[in-house]
Design a protein around this motif. Structure first.
Motif, PDB file in Angstrom:
ATOM      1  N   ALA A   1       0.836  -1.205   0.000  1.00 34.17           N
ATOM      2  CA  ALA A   1       0.000   0.000   0.000  1.00 34.17           C
ATOM      3  C   ALA A   1       0.869   1.254   0.000  1.00 34.17           C
ATOM      4  O   ALA A   1       0.555   2.231  -0.683  1.00 34.17           O
ATOM      5  CB  ALA A   1      -0.934   0.002   1.209  1.00 34.17           C
ATOM      6  N   GLU A   2       1.953   1.209   0.725  1.00 29.55           N
ATOM      7  CA  GLU A   2       2.876   2.349   0.745  1.00 29.55           C
ATOM      8  C   GLU A   2       3.453   2.593  -0.647  1.00 29.55           C
ATOM      9  O   GLU A   2       3.551   3.731  -1.096  1.00 29.55           O
ATOM     10  CB  GLU A   2       4.001   2.100   1.755  1.00 29.55           C
ATOM     11  N   HIS A   3       3.792   1.526  -1.357  1.00 27.52           N
ATOM     12  CA  HIS A   3       4.323   1.669  -2.712  1.00 27.52           C
ATOM     13  C   HIS A   3       3.255   2.164  -3.691  1.00 27.52           C
ATOM     14  O   HIS A   3       3.550   2.989  -4.561  1.00 27.52           O
ATOM     15  CB  HIS A   3       4.935   0.352  -3.199  1.00 27.52           C
ATOM     16  N   ILE A   4       2.044   1.689  -3.551  1.00 19.46           N
ATOM     17  CA  ILE A   4       0.935   2.182  -4.383  1.00 19.46           C
ATOM     18  C   ILE A   4       0.737   3.667  -4.107  1.00 19.46           C
ATOM     19  O   ILE A   4       0.581   4.481  -5.023  1.00 19.46           O
ATOM     20  CB  ILE A   4      -0.372   1.396  -4.099  1.00 19.46           C
ATOM     21  N   HIS A   5       0.766   4.035  -2.843  1.00 20.98           N
ATOM     22  CA  HIS A   5       0.602   5.426  -2.428  1.00 20.98           C
ATOM     23  C   HIS A   5       1.678   6.314  -3.036  1.00 20.98           C
ATOM     24  O   HIS A   5       1.421   7.464  -3.393  1.00 20.98           O
ATOM     25  CB  HIS A   5       0.637   5.497  -0.902  1.00 20.98           C
ATOM     26  N   ARG A   6       2.883   5.786  -3.177  1.00 21.63           N
ATOM     27  CA  ARG A   6       4.009   6.548  -3.732  1.00 21.63           C
ATOM     28  C   ARG A   6       4.024   6.589  -5.255  1.00 21.63           C
ATOM     29  O   ARG A   6       4.888   7.211  -5.844  1.00 21.63           O
ATOM     30  CB  ARG A   6       5.320   5.978  -3.231  1.00 21.63           C
ATOM     31  N   GLY A   7       3.073   5.886  -5.887  1.00 19.39           N
ATOM     32  CA  GLY A   7       2.934   6.007  -7.330  1.00 19.39           C
ATOM     33  C   GLY A   7       3.394   4.822  -8.154  1.00 19.39           C
ATOM     34  O   GLY A   7       3.328   4.874  -9.383  1.00 19.39           O
ATOM     35  N   LEU A   8       3.860   3.740  -7.540  1.00 24.80           N
ATOM     36  CA  LEU A   8       4.218   2.564  -8.323  1.00 24.80           C
ATOM     37  C   LEU A   8       2.964   1.939  -8.912  1.00 24.80           C
ATOM     38  O   LEU A   8       1.890   2.008  -8.315  1.00 24.80           O
ATOM     39  CB  LEU A   8       4.943   1.528  -7.458  1.00 24.80           C
ATOM     40  N   SER A   9       3.103   1.330 -10.066  1.00 26.46           N
ATOM     41  CA  SER A   9       1.958   0.686 -10.703  1.00 26.46           C
ATOM     42  C   SER A   9       1.625  -0.621 -10.003  1.00 26.46           C
ATOM     43  O   SER A   9       2.459  -1.195  -9.288  1.00 26.46           O
ATOM     44  CB  SER A   9       2.265   0.413 -12.177  1.00 26.46           C
ATOM     45  N   VAL A  10       0.407  -1.090 -10.231  1.00 25.10           N
ATOM     46  CA  VAL A  10      -0.006  -2.374  -9.675  1.00 25.10           C
ATOM     47  C   VAL A  10       0.919  -3.473 -10.190  1.00 25.10           C
ATOM     48  O   VAL A  10       1.338  -4.352  -9.430  1.00 25.10           O
ATOM     49  CB  VAL A  10      -1.485  -2.679 -10.018  1.00 25.10           C
ATOM     50  N   LYS A  11       1.273  -3.407 -11.458  1.00 23.99           N
ATOM     51  CA  LYS A  11       2.169  -4.413 -12.033  1.00 23.99           C
ATOM     52  C   LYS A  11       3.528  -4.402 -11.332  1.00 23.99           C
ATOM     53  O   LYS A  11       4.066  -5.462 -11.005  1.00 23.99           O
ATOM     54  CB  LYS A  11       2.353  -4.171 -13.527  1.00 23.99           C
ATOM     55  N   GLU A  12       4.067  -3.227 -11.084  1.00 17.97           N
ATOM     56  CA  GLU A  12       5.368  -3.126 -10.406  1.00 17.97           C
ATOM     57  C   GLU A  12       5.298  -3.700  -8.996  1.00 17.97           C
ATOM     58  O   GLU A  12       6.193  -4.434  -8.566  1.00 17.97           O
ATOM     59  CB  GLU A  12       5.827  -1.665 -10.344  1.00 17.97           C
ATOM     60  N   VAL A  13       4.232  -3.382  -8.284  1.00 20.30           N
ATOM     61  CA  VAL A  13       4.082  -3.875  -6.909  1.00 20.30           C
ATOM     62  C   VAL A  13       3.847  -5.385  -6.915  1.00 20.30           C
ATOM     63  O   VAL A  13       4.386  -6.112  -6.070  1.00 20.30           O
ATOM     64  CB  VAL A  13       2.962  -3.120  -6.173  1.00 20.30           C
ATOM     65  N   THR A  14       3.071  -5.863  -7.881  1.00 17.51           N
ATOM     66  CA  THR A  14       2.837  -7.304  -8.018  1.00 17.51           C
ATOM     67  C   THR A  14       4.160  -8.037  -8.172  1.00 17.51           C
ATOM     68  O   THR A  14       4.404  -9.051  -7.507  1.00 17.51           O
ATOM     69  CB  THR A  14       1.930  -7.588  -9.237  1.00 17.51           C
ATOM     70  N   GLU A  15       5.008  -7.539  -9.036  1.00 19.92           N
ATOM     71  CA  GLU A  15       6.318  -8.164  -9.256  1.00 19.92           C
ATOM     72  C   GLU A  15       7.225  -8.002  -8.042  1.00 19.92           C
ATOM     73  O   GLU A  15       7.938  -8.937  -7.656  1.00 19.92           O
ATOM     74  CB  GLU A  15       6.972  -7.573 -10.498  1.00 19.92           C
TER      75      GLU A  15
END
Length: 86
Positions: free
Chosen positions: A28-42
């Motif tokens: 959630a912190e990474h999503i909040h900072r603007g990473l894409s769902v794909k990037e966070v998934t990986e």
């Protein structure tokens, strides 16, 4: 094995649930900072984005995309559903 691990933790939450909660808060912190769902998934080694999105929704009650939209509109604070019950 599941029941034993839950007893070892000393609560109804098993070790896997604890690990997933930590992963979801970090994601959630990474999503909040603007990473894409794909990037966070990986980044968190999910097999597919859909698996990540299901678990994210389980913990936060909204999808990662909805979360990002709320974060952009306000100063959204990261709080998982289990913390809301306290």
């Amino acid at each position: 094995a599941y029941e034993i691990s839950c007893r070892l933790v000393g609560s109804e939450m098993c070790i896997r649930d604890s690990i997933n909660r930590i992963r979801m808060n970090a994601a959630a912190e990474h999503i909040h900072r603007g990473l894409s769902v794909k990037e966070v998934t990986e980044m968190y080694h999910f097999s597919e984005s859909s698996a990540f999105c299901r678990l994210f929704k389980k913990y936060f009650g909204i999808t990662p995309t909805e979360y990002r939209q709320l974060a952009e509109k306000s100063q959204l604070k990261i709080v998982s559903r289990d913390k809301l019950k306290d």
